[in-house]
Design a protein around this motif. Structure first.
Motif, PDB file in Angstrom:
ATOM      1  N   LYS A  36      77.710  -1.456  20.442  1.00  0.00           N
ATOM      2  CA  LYS A  36      78.722  -0.461  20.803  1.00  0.00           C
ATOM      3  C   LYS A  36      79.122  -0.480  22.276  1.00  0.00           C
ATOM      4  O   LYS A  36      80.207  -0.011  22.613  1.00  0.00           O
ATOM      5  N   ASN A  37      78.315  -1.030  23.148  1.00  0.00           N
ATOM      6  CA  ASN A  37      78.650  -1.046  24.572  1.00  0.00           C
ATOM      7  C   ASN A  37      79.236  -2.374  25.045  1.00  0.00           C
ATOM      8  O   ASN A  37      79.485  -2.549  26.235  1.00  0.00           O
ATOM      9  N   ARG A  59      83.825  -1.473  23.529  1.00  0.00           N
ATOM     10  CA  ARG A  59      82.944  -0.320  23.638  1.00  0.00           C
ATOM     11  C   ARG A  59      82.998   0.596  22.419  1.00  0.00           C
ATOM     12  O   ARG A  59      83.366   1.761  22.494  1.00  0.00           O
TER      13      ARG A  59
END
Length: 122
Positions: A36-37, A59
Motif C-alpha cells: 500500500k505504500n 500508495r
C-alpha cells in the motif's frame, strides 16, 4: 477492498491474467499492507509474443493498462513459462532473477516489493 482500475478500453491476455491475480491478492489485508505504500510503475513483458502490461502503484491505489510505458520504475520480462512459474509462486522472484528465468531492469528493490501483488498466494 482496494480495486485495480483499468486504464484504457481493454487489456491483452497478460493484462487480464495479472488483473485477476492482483484483484485476488489485494483482497487479502496482509498483501495490501505490504504494497500500500509503494509508488511507481511496473512493466511486465511476455517475450515470445512481445506483449506488455504496465501496473501503476500509487500508495494504495492501483491501475493497469495495456502496453509498456517508456520509463517504468521497474521492468520484468520472460517467456510464458517463466512468467507462469513466477506468478504461480512455483519459483520466487529472487531465484527467478538468479537463474535468469526472468530479466529485470530498473529499481530491483521496488520490483521485489511490487512482485508481492502479482505472485499467487496459494
Amino acid at each position: 477492498m482496494p480495486e485495480l482500475e483499468l486504464v484504457g478500453d481493454d487489456l491483452n491476455g497478460l493484462g487480464w491474467t495479472l488483473k485477476s491475480l492482483m484483484d485476488e491478492n489485494l483482497a487479502h489485508q496482509a498483501v495490501f499492507n505490504r504494497v500500500k505504500n509503494i509508488s511507481g510503475s511496473l512493466v511486465v513483458t511476455e517475450t515470445a509474443a512481445d506483449v506488455s502490461v504496465t501496473v501503476f502503484f500509487n500508495r494504495g491505489r492501483f491501475k493497469i493498462q495495456d502496453g509498456a510505458i517508456a520509463k517504468p520504475s521497474a521492468f520484468l520480462a520472460s517467456d510464458f513459462e517463466g512468467l507462469s512459474e513466477l506468478t504461480s509462486g512455483q519459483v520466487g522472484p529472487i531465484k527467478a532473477l538468479l537463474t535468469r528465468r526472468i530479466k529485470a531492469r530498473g529499481n530491483l528493490i521496488k520490483l521485489l516489493q511490487m512482485s508481492r501483488a502479482v505472485i499467487s498466494r496459494e
